[in-house]
Design a protein around this motif. Structure first.
Motif, mmCIF file in Angstrom:
data_model
loop_
_atom_site.group_PDB
_atom_site.id
_atom_site.type_symbol
_atom_site.label_atom_id
_atom_site.label_comp_id
_atom_site.label_asym_id
_atom_site.label_seq_id
_atom_site.Cartn_x
_atom_site.Cartn_y
_atom_site.Cartn_z
ATOM 1 N N VAL A 4 0.846 -1.191 0.000
ATOM 2 C CA VAL A 4 0.000 0.000 0.000
ATOM 3 C C VAL A 4 0.883 1.242 0.000
ATOM 4 C CG1 VAL A 4 -0.158 -0.031 2.533
ATOM 5 C CG2 VAL A 4 -1.906 1.170 1.196
ATOM 6 N N ASP A 5 0.432 2.268 -0.688
ATOM 7 C CA ASP A 5 1.120 3.559 -0.703
ATOM 8 C C ASP A 5 0.588 4.380 0.466
ATOM 9 O OD1 ASP A 5 2.235 6.025 -1.167
ATOM 10 O OD2 ASP A 5 1.363 6.303 -3.158
ATOM 11 N N LEU A 6 1.288 4.350 1.583
ATOM 12 C CA LEU A 6 0.813 5.022 2.788
ATOM 13 C C LEU A 6 0.930 6.538 2.690
ATOM 14 C CD1 LEU A 6 2.397 2.688 5.510
ATOM 15 C CD2 LEU A 6 -0.012 2.773 4.825
ATOM 16 N N GLU A 66 4.708 0.952 0.347
ATOM 17 C CA GLU A 66 5.212 0.261 1.520
ATOM 18 C C GLU A 66 4.643 -1.157 1.516
ATOM 19 O OE1 GLU A 66 5.965 4.299 1.921
ATOM 20 O OE2 GLU A 66 3.933 3.497 1.846
ATOM 21 N N VAL A 67 5.306 -2.058 2.235
ATOM 22 C CA VAL A 67 4.837 -3.438 2.337
ATOM 23 C C VAL A 67 4.734 -3.810 3.809
ATOM 24 C CG1 VAL A 67 5.357 -5.864 1.859
ATOM 25 C CG2 VAL A 67 5.784 -4.134 0.105
ATOM 26 N N VAL A 68 3.587 -4.372 4.191
ATOM 27 C CA VAL A 68 3.354 -4.824 5.563
ATOM 28 C C VAL A 68 3.335 -6.348 5.569
ATOM 29 C CG1 VAL A 68 1.781 -4.785 7.533
ATOM 30 C CG2 VAL A 68 2.020 -2.753 6.082
ATOM 31 N N LEU A 89 5.038 -8.012 13.228
ATOM 32 C CA LEU A 89 4.380 -7.211 12.195
ATOM 33 C C LEU A 89 5.414 -6.194 11.735
ATOM 34 C CD1 LEU A 89 0.796 -5.832 12.029
ATOM 35 C CD2 LEU A 89 2.719 -4.376 11.404
ATOM 36 N N LEU A 90 5.858 -6.330 10.491
ATOM 37 C CA LEU A 90 6.943 -5.521 9.949
ATOM 38 C C LEU A 90 6.434 -4.608 8.844
ATOM 39 C CD1 LEU A 90 9.666 -8.320 9.564
ATOM 40 C CD2 LEU A 90 9.187 -6.899 11.568
ATOM 41 N N LEU A 91 6.943 -3.392 8.832
ATOM 42 C CA LEU A 91 6.651 -2.422 7.777
ATOM 43 C C LEU A 91 7.937 -2.134 7.027
ATOM 44 C CD1 LEU A 91 4.890 -0.226 6.355
ATOM 45 C CD2 LEU A 91 5.648 1.343 8.163
ATOM 46 N N ASN A 92 7.899 -2.324 5.713
ATOM 47 C CA ASN A 92 9.055 -2.065 4.857
ATOM 48 C C ASN A 92 8.784 -0.813 4.037
ATOM 49 O OD1 ASN A 92 10.499 -4.784 5.274
ATOM 50 N ND2 ASN A 92 8.388 -5.318 4.795
ATOM 51 N N ARG A 93 9.677 0.177 4.172
ATOM 52 C CA ARG A 93 9.464 1.455 3.504
ATOM 53 C C ARG A 93 10.778 1.984 2.954
ATOM 54 N NH1 ARG A 93 8.233 5.741 8.330
ATOM 55 N NH2 ARG A 93 7.419 6.859 6.519
#
Length: 282
Positions: free
Chosen positions: A170-172, A179-181, A202-206
């Protein structure tokens, strides 16, 4: 030993190539953003979990308001719109406070119409709370599984073939860069114990500049056995919505263990702690 919520860790998660808006699109976005920022919210806007009725709290002029600080009159007669988890805008309802038999941290509100509980989030925005939608990716993606295995290995957890529970793109920020969750867990103990090598993350990749970093919004890792003192928690991405009207999406995260369930709002300005939260259970 338990390690929780590490953040800002470089990683090699690949993202979809960025779509960069042209000059005209950027100029228009800047004008719209400036207009949105200058429009003052005359009263706090409540945020309510539609499934449980729990009041997260609210927002006013870009500032979060905890549930206990919300004026009880804020919701009186106000129509709130239910947004489904995928961002679909639903019907509006007037909510009223109701007693509950559950032990919950925050006040509970239900529709005056008596409509049944549905998953989603009640808001009263003057803006589109779902300007961009998330895309669910295959959890069998070998690239992401390998990257997760490397991330765990760096924290003393050996799992060469981790099972990903959620993989969402999703484009936050609305900048054309996704970004990828990712959520995943390995829980082999009891409801109050874990085995060495268990984890729940729970990881957020940005992207930061041209570099991809991984931020662990929630990360419980257990390099050693933990008997009778560790209740494993499962984390899931619940929804991504623009809750404060700044054009960026917040992340709503569900935490669930054997004692209860809770949800928390994470804003992009500070991913180290929730902006708003509620919990039901002992």
């Amino acid at each position: 030993m338990i390690t929780r919520r590490a953040s800002g860790i470089p990683a090699g998660y690949p993202l979809r190539p960025a779509h960069r808006p042209g000059g005209a699109a950027l100029f228009l976005a800047a004008l719209l953003g400036a207009a949105g920022c200058s429009a003052a919210q005359t009263s706090p806007r409540a945020i309510v979990d539609a499934e449980t009725g729990q009041l997260y709290g609210g927002v006013r002029d870009g500032r979060w308001i905890a549930a206990e600080a919300m004026d009880k009159g804020t919701l009186e007669g106000a129509e709130l719109v239910r947004y489904a988890n995928d961002g679909t805008r639903g019907n509006s309802s007037v909510l009223r406070p109701v007693p509950t038999d559950e032990t919950c941290s925050n006040p509970t509100y239900r529709p005056q119409s008596g409509a049944g509980a549905e998953a989603g989030t009640y808001l009263a925005p003057d803006w589109d709370a779902a300007p961009r939608r998330a895309t669910v990716l295959s959890t069998d993606n070998p690239t992401y599984r390998a990257a997760l295995s490397d991330w765990l290995s760096a924290r003393g957890i050996a799992d060469p073939a981790p099972a990903i529970a959620q993989l969402v793109r999703v484009d936050l920020e609305g900048d054309g860069r996704d970004e990828v969750v990712l959520t995943a867990e390995r829980q082999r103990g009891s409801i109050t114990s874990t085995r060495a090598g268990d984890y729940s993350v729970l990881l957020l990749n940005r992207l930061q500049g041209e570099r991809v970093v991984t931020v662990a919004l929630r990360a419980d890792v257990y390099p050693e056995d933990c008997v009778a003192e560790c209740a494993p928690t499962r984390y899931r991405l619940f929804s991504t919505l623009d809750l404060d009207g700044d054009g960026r999406l917040e992340l709503i995260v569900t935490s669930e263990d054997y004692e209860g369930i809770g949800r928390a709002v994470y804003g992009l300005d500070d991913l180290t702690q929730p902006a708003l939260a509620w919990h039901c259970g002992p």
